[in-house]
Design an enzyme around this catalytic site. Structure first.
Site, PDB file in Angstrom:
ATOM      1  N   HIS A 164       0.813  -1.231   0.000  1.00  0.00           N
ATOM      2  CA  HIS A 164       0.000   0.000   0.000  1.00  0.00           C
ATOM      3  C   HIS A 164       0.838   1.270   0.000  1.00  0.00           C
ATOM      4  O   HIS A 164       0.311   2.361  -0.162  1.00  0.00           O
ATOM      5  CB  HIS A 164      -0.951  -0.005   1.208  1.00  0.00           C
ATOM      6  CG  HIS A 164      -2.051  -1.005   1.066  1.00  0.00           C
ATOM      7  ND1 HIS A 164      -3.308  -0.666   0.638  1.00  0.00           N
ATOM      8  CD2 HIS A 164      -2.077  -2.343   1.239  1.00  0.00           C
ATOM      9  CE1 HIS A 164      -4.059  -1.750   0.575  1.00  0.00           C
ATOM     10  NE2 HIS A 164      -3.329  -2.787   0.944  1.00  0.00           N
ATOM     11  N   ASP A 195       3.491   9.592  -1.031  1.00  0.00           N
ATOM     12  CA  ASP A 195       2.269   8.913  -0.606  1.00  0.00           C
ATOM     13  C   ASP A 195       1.994   7.784  -1.583  1.00  0.00           C
ATOM     14  O   ASP A 195       1.990   8.015  -2.801  1.00  0.00           O
ATOM     15  CB  ASP A 195       1.093   9.913  -0.625  1.00  0.00           C
ATOM     16  CG  ASP A 195       0.047   9.588   0.427  1.00  0.00           C
ATOM     17  OD1 ASP A 195       0.013   8.430   0.873  1.00  0.00           O
ATOM     18  OD2 ASP A 195      -0.733  10.500   0.791  1.00  0.00           O
TER      19      ASP A 195
HETATM   20  C1  GDG Z   1      -1.962   4.145   3.264  1.00  0.00           C
HETATM   21  C2  GDG Z   1      -0.992   4.823   2.300  1.00  0.00           C
HETATM   22  C3  GDG Z   1      -2.706   4.638   0.511  1.00  0.00           C
HETATM   23  C4  GDG Z   1      -8.822  10.203   7.575  1.00  0.00           C
HETATM   24  N1  GDG Z   1      -9.187  10.937   8.620  1.00  0.00           N
HETATM   25  C5  GDG Z   1     -10.331  10.452   9.075  1.00  0.00           C
HETATM   26  C6  GDG Z   1     -10.701   9.396   8.284  1.00  0.00           C
HETATM   27  N2  GDG Z   1      -9.745   9.250   7.358  1.00  0.00           N
HETATM   28  C7  GDG Z   1      -9.726   8.259   6.290  1.00  0.00           C
HETATM   29  C8  GDG Z   1      -9.839   8.875   4.930  1.00  0.00           C
HETATM   30  C9  GDG Z   1      -9.149   7.841   4.052  1.00  0.00           C
HETATM   31  C10 GDG Z   1      -8.122   7.232   4.985  1.00  0.00           C
HETATM   32  O1  GDG Z   1      -8.463   7.592   6.286  1.00  0.00           O
HETATM   33  C11 GDG Z   1      -6.711   7.753   4.712  1.00  0.00           C
HETATM   34  O2  GDG Z   1      -6.210   7.111   3.584  1.00  0.00           O
HETATM   35  P1  GDG Z   1      -4.976   7.670   2.757  1.00  0.00           P
HETATM   36  O3  GDG Z   1      -4.894   6.900   1.502  1.00  0.00           O
HETATM   37  O4  GDG Z   1      -5.177   9.101   2.506  1.00  0.00           O
HETATM   38  O5  GDG Z   1      -3.666   7.492   3.641  1.00  0.00           O
HETATM   39  P2  GDG Z   1      -2.937   6.421   4.662  1.00  0.00           P
HETATM   40  O6  GDG Z   1      -3.687   6.275   5.912  1.00  0.00           O
HETATM   41  O7  GDG Z   1      -1.552   6.907   4.816  1.00  0.00           O
HETATM   42  O8  GDG Z   1      -2.945   5.016   3.877  1.00  0.00           O
HETATM   43  C12 GDG Z   1      -1.761   5.582   1.248  1.00  0.00           C
HETATM   44  C13 GDG Z   1      -3.550   3.845   1.488  1.00  0.00           C
HETATM   45  O9  GDG Z   1      -2.746   3.204   2.474  1.00  0.00           O
HETATM   46  C14 GDG Z   1      -4.371   2.781   0.775  1.00  0.00           C
HETATM   47  O10 GDG Z   1      -3.573   1.900   0.073  1.00  0.00           O
HETATM   48  O11 GDG Z   1      -3.571   5.412  -0.291  1.00  0.00           O
HETATM   49  O12 GDG Z   1      -0.872   6.171   0.333  1.00  0.00           O
HETATM   50  O13 GDG Z   1      -0.111   5.704   2.992  1.00  0.00           O
HETATM   51  O14 GDG Z   1     -10.049   6.831   3.649  1.00  0.00           O
HETATM   52  O15 GDG Z   1     -11.201   9.058   4.621  1.00  0.00           O
HETATM   53  N3  GDG Z   1     -11.823   8.693   8.470  1.00  0.00           N
HETATM   54  C15 GDG Z   1     -12.629   9.061   9.501  1.00  0.00           C
HETATM   55  N4  GDG Z   1     -12.311  10.070  10.336  1.00  0.00           N
HETATM   56  C16 GDG Z   1     -11.175  10.786  10.167  1.00  0.00           C
HETATM   57  O16 GDG Z   1     -10.910  11.693  10.936  1.00  0.00           O
HETATM   58  N5  GDG Z   1     -13.776   8.412   9.707  1.00  0.00           N
END
Ligand code: GDG
Length: 736
Positions: A166, A382
Site C-alpha cells: 500500500h 504517498d
Molecule cells: C496508506 C498509504 C494509501 C482520515 N481521517 C479520518 C478518516 N480518514 C480516512 C480517509 C481515508 C483514509 O483515512 C486515509 O487514507 P490515505 O490513503 O489518505 O492514507 P494512509 O492512511 O496513509 O494510507 C496511502 C492507502 O494506504 C491505501 O492503500 O492510499 O498512500 O499511505 O479513507 O477518509 N476517516 C474518519 N475520520 C477521520 O478523521 N472516519
C-alpha cells in the site's frame, strides 16, 4: 469449498475491552470495504492482530476474543507488547515506513527490530497455515508482512499467494541501503502475484530484483527458481457509492439536522459572498507534507493579499503513531506553524487556519468534503492517497477543485486535478489562486472525467481485478518442462547403473561441479570435490569424463596428477586417463586478433565486465555488470558479432552471464559423439548447467539420463536445483 484468506497487520475490527467485556465494532475503512466481496466469498477468513496485546488478555479473555472475531469470519494473531514495540513501532514504522517514503534520515536499522519483525511474520505464518486448506488462496497486505509470502510458500508450495503493497516501493538507490535487502525481497517473492499502486513502484521493485538478486525479469515476470512471479500495478480505488450517496443525503438535510461542525462551516461560508474554504485531511505523518502546506499557504497569502479574510484553510490532522519520536516533533512543528500563521494574519473576524488535531466521525468528514471549494493535498510521498479520491467523489454538483501533489500515487490517474510539486511554494500559491478563480464549467468538466473513473474503478473492482490476476498466474506456463530428478527417478537410475556393463558419466565443470565465482580463476576444485571425483573415477566399468569450456592448461594444473578423462576448450582437447593430450579438432585462432579489440571496447564501456582469454575462444563475462546496461550491451555485441562471425566460421555462445566466441566446428556435442562412437555404452549420465551443455544433451542417445543444473529452459530430461544437489547425487553413484 476453497476460500480466500486475507492477511493484514490489523483485523478490520475494533476490539475494545470494557471491564472484562469485549466490544467488537467492524471497521469501515477503504480496505475493509474493498475486501468485502473477497472476504464473503466462500468461507473467506481475515487474519490479523486484534489490537489487544497478550499482556492485556488472560487465557479466558483470549478465548473470548477468538470466539468474538470468529463470528466476523476473522482469526486473531496474538502479539505481545514487545512485538508491538519492536515489530510494529520499531521495524515497520521506524525502518520500513521512512525508508520506503525516502526519509533516509529517519530510518533506523536496528537488529532487534529486524529480529522481532522476522518473529512476528512467522507468528502470522503459523496462524495462516493453521487455517489453510488445499485449494485456498491467500492475499497478504502491506509492508508489515513482507516476509510472510515466502514463509507460507515454504510450507504450502501449491497455495496461490498474492501480495499488495500500500505504500511506495522506493528506487533501487534507496532500497539498496537496507541491510537485510536480500531477505526482504526473497520474502516477497514467495507470492505468485505482487501488486503495487503505480507502475513506478513496480519498476523500482523490478530494478531491485534485477540488481540485488540478479534474477532474470521478462517484462513484468520474474523467473524465480522453478516459478514465475508476476508483478503488476493495481491503483486502489474507493467505495465511490458510499461517499457519493452520503454527500447526496447530506445536501438534502434540513438546516436543523445539520451537525455542529456543518453549522460552523455554514457560518463561514455565509459571512461574505466571495468567501472560500480550502480543505486538507490526513494522518499527522511526515510523509503528508503538512509543514510545507502551511508554509505554502502563508506564501500564498503574502503573494496574493487580495484573498486575506476571504479564504480559510481547514486542516484535519488525525493523530498517528504518536509514540514514535518523529511524529512528536512533527506535532510540535505543526502547532508552531499554525500558531505563527494565525498570529501573523488573523483579524477580529478571520483566522486563516482552522486546525483540528483529532479524528472525526464519517458524517463530519462528509461535512468537510462537501463544504470545501478546494482540496489541498500536498504529500511529499504517498503510496496512493485516498482522501483526494474521496473529495472528488463527494462533489455531487461536480464543482470543487482538487490540488494534488505529484508525489502521491493518485496523481498518476488524476490528471484533471491541478498537479503540483509539494516543494514548490510558488507553484502551490499559483495553483491555489487558479483553483479559487476557476470557472464553474471548467470545474465541472474536470470533475466529470475524474468521477467517471472513480466510479468505474472502485475499491471493489480493484479487489476483483487483483484476484482475477492472481487466478491467472496459474496459467503463466512453466519455467521448465523437464522433470525434477527426484528420489523415485534416482532410484530407477541407480538400479540401471548397477546392472549396466559399460557406463559413461559426462560432467560439466563450472556451475555443475563447482559454484560460480565472480572471477573464473577462483573456481579450482576443493578437497571434497576431488575426493568425490576420485571415487567415481575408481568405479569399475565406468568412464568418467569432465567436459568443459575451460582451457587445457587450467585443467592440467587442477587435475594433471589425476587419471581422469578430460575434454577441454569445448571439445578441442582430450586427455584419456593417463595418456597425453590429444587434439580432437584443428583450430584456427587468427580471428582472435580481430575480435579481441571489439570486446575490449565493450569492456571499456561496461563497468564490471571483463574478457577471459582462452586458447581457442574469447569470453566476455558480464556477471558483475549492471543488469540493464548488460542487457543493452549484449544486444549490441550480438549485432556487431553477427556480421563478423559468418565469414570466419565462428559461433557465438550465450552462456550464463557470458558471451563466448569460438570456432563453429567445436562444441561439446561433437566431442561427446566421438566418445560414444568409440565404445558401446549401456548407461549414460550427462549433467551441465550452461547453454553449451545443450549440445551434449542433444547428442547422447535416447535412454540417457540428461540433467540440467538450475531452473532453465533445456533439452535435458531432468533438472536439479544447484551444485550442492549435484554433488549429493554424484556421491550416490559411489555408494554400495
Ligand atoms: C496508506 C498509504 C494509501 C482520515 N481521517 C479520518 C478518516 N480518514 C480516512 C480517509 C481515508 C483514509 O483515512 C486515509 O487514507 P490515505 O490513503 O489518505 O492514507 P494512509 O492512511 O496513509 O494510507 C496511502 C492507502 O494506504 C491505501 O492503500 O492510499 O498512500 O499511505 O479513507 O477518509 N476517516 C474518519 N475520520 C477521520 O478523521 N472516519
Amino acid at each position: 469449498m476453497s476460500k480466500t484468506i486475507i492477511v493484514s497487520n490489523r483485523l478490520p475490527l475494533q476490539v475494545q475491552l470494557n471491564n472484562n467485556d469485549l466490544e467488537i465494532t467492524p471497521s469501515v475503512g477503504g480496505l475493509a470495504t474493498g475486501m468485502k466481496s473477497v472476504h464473503k466469498d466462500g468461507d473467506g477468513i481475515w487474519i490479523g492482530w486484534s489490537g489487544l496485546t497478550e499482556e492485556e488478555l488472560d487465557a479466558s479473555l483470549e478465548k473470548k476474543v477468538d470466539a468474538a472475531v470468529a463470528k466476523e469470519n476473522c482469526a486473531a494473531v496474538n502479539l505481545s507488547q514487545n512485538d508491538i514495540d519492536n515489530f510494529y513501532y520499531g521495524f515497520s514504522n521506524r525502518t520500513l515506513w521512512p525508508l520506503f517514503h525516502y526519509f533516509m534520515e529517519y530510518t533506523e536499522f536496528e537488529k532487534d527490530f529486524w529480529e522481532s519483525y522476522k518473529r512476528v511474520n512467522q507468528k502470522f505464518a503459523d496462524v495462516v497455515i493453521e487455517h489453510l486448506e488445499d485449494g485456498d488462496k491467500v492475499w497478504v497486505h502491506d509492508y508489515q508482512l513482507l516476509l510472510l509470502p515466502q514463509l507460507i510458500k515454504e510450507k504450502k508450495p501449491d497455495t496461490s499467494i498474492g501480495f499488495f503493497l500500500h505504500i511506495p516501493f522506493p528506487s533501487y538507490e534507496i532500497f539498496r541501503t537496507f541491510p537485510w535487502r536480500e531477505e526482504l525481497l526473497t520474502g516477497m517473492l514467495g507470492a505468485d502475484l505482487l501488486g503495487f499502486h503505480t507502475y513506478d513502484y513496480e519498476r523500482h521493485f523490478l530494478s531491485s530484483i534485477k540488481r540485488i538478486l540478479r534474477l532474470d525479469v521478462k517484462f513484468n515476470e520474474i523467473i524465480y527458481h522453478d516459478r514465475i512471479v508476476k508483478v503488476d500495478s493495481f491503483p486502489m480505488g474507493i467505495d465511490y457509492d458510499k461517499f457519493h450517496n452520503a454527500a447526496k443525503q447530506h445536501t438534502e438535510l434540513n438546516s436543523k439536522d445539520r451537525s455542529e461542525l456543518q453549522q460552523r462551516l455554514d457560518d463561514h461560508i455565509q459571512s461574505s459572498e466571495d468567501t472560500k474554504l480550502i480543505l486538507s485531511i490526513d494522518r499527522l505523518d511526515y510523509t503528508k507534507g503538512i509543514p510545507n502546506r502551511i508554509r505554502a499557504f502563508e506564501y500564498f497569502l503574502n503573494k496574493y493579499p487580495q484573498f486575506k479574510e476571504k479564504v480559510r484553510l481547514i486542516m484535519l490532522s488525525v493523530p498517528s503513531r504518536s509514540n514514535v519520536p518523529q511524529y512528536q516533533l512533527l506535532k510540535k512543528e505543526t502547532d508552531e506553524l499554525v500558531g505563527r500563521v494565525n498570529g501573523k494574519f488573523a483579524t477580529v473576524s478571520w483566522t486563516p487556519i482552522w486546525y483540528f488535531y483529532r479524528s472525526m466521525p464519517f458524517d463530519n468528514l462528509i461535512d468537510l468534503y462537501t463544504s470545501a471549494d478546494v482540496a489541498l493535498i500536498t504529500p511529499v510521498r504517498d503510496g496512493m492517497n485516498l482522501v483526494a479520491k474521496e473529495y472528488v467523489a463527494t462533489r455531487t454538483n461536480k464543482d470543487g477543485v482538487l490540488i494534488l501533489s505529484e508525489m502521491a500515487g493518485a496523481s498518476k490517474e488524476m490528471n484533471e486535478a491541478l498537479i503540483i510539486n509539494p516543494n514548490n511554494f510558488e507553484g502551490i500559491a499559483d495553483a491555489i489562486k487558479q483553483a479559487l478563480e476557476m470557472p464553474k464549467e471548467e470545474q465541472v468538466s474536470r470533475n466529470t472525467i475524474l468521477q467517471k473513473r472513480l466510479e468505474r474503478y472502485s475499491v471493489e473492482k480493484w479487489a476483483m481485478e487483483f484476484m482475477k490476476s492472481l487466478d491467472a498466474t496459474k496459467n503463466l506456463g512453466q519455467v521448465i518442462v523437464s522433470k525434477k530428478l527426484d528420489n523415485s527417478i534416482q532410484q530407477e537410475m541407480f538400479s540401471e547403473f548397477k546392472q549396466a556393463k559399460n557406463k559413461l558419466i559426462l560432467l560439466d565443470y563450472d556451475g555443475t561441479l563447482s559454484g560460480f565465482q565472480d572471477n573464473p580463476q577462483n573456481a579450482s576444485p576443493d578437497a571434497e570435490l576431488l575426493k568425490l571425483l576420485d571415487n567415481i573415477n575408481d568405479l569399475p566399468n565406468t568412464d568418467m569424463v569432465i567436459i568443459s569450456g575451460r582451457d587445457k592448461e587450467t585443467f592440467e594444473k587442477w587435475f594433471g596428477l589425476k587419471d581422469y578423462s578430460l575434454i577441454t576448450d569445448h571439445g578441442v582437447w582430450l586427455k584419456k586417463n593417463d595418456r597425453k593430450w590429444e587434439a580432437l579438432e584443428r583450430i584456427k585462432t587468427e580471428w582472435m586478433e580481430n575480435i579481441r579489440p571489439i570486446l575490449e571496447t565493450f569492456v571499456d564501456r561496461t563497468p564490471g565486465t571483463f574478457i577471459e582469454e582462452k586458447k581457442y575462444s574469447l569470453a566476455w563475462h558480464y556477471r558483475k555488470a549492471d543488469p540493464e546496461l548488460a542487457q543493452i550491451r549484449t544486444i549490441e555485441l550480438n549485432t556487431v558479432l553477427t556480421s563478423l562471425i559468418s565469414n570466419n566460421d565462428l559461433s557465438v555462445l550465450k552462456g550464463n552471464k557470458v558471451i563466448e566466441i569460438k570456432s563453429s566446428s567445436v562444441n561439446k556435442g561433437r566431442a561427446a559423439s566421438r566418445l560414444l562412437s568409440a565404445k558401446d555404452y549401456d548407461f549414460i549420465f550427462t549433467i551441465g548447467d550452461d547453454w553449451t551443455d545443450e549440445y551434449m544433451f542433444e547428442e547422447v542417445p535416447e535412454g540417457s539420463y540428461t540433467v540440467k543444473v538450475g531452473f532453465k529452459k533445456t533439452k535435458a530430461k531432468y533438472y536439479v536445483k544447484d551444485t550442492k544437489e549435484v554433488r549429493n547425487i554424484l556421491s550416490k553413484f559411489t555408494e554400495n
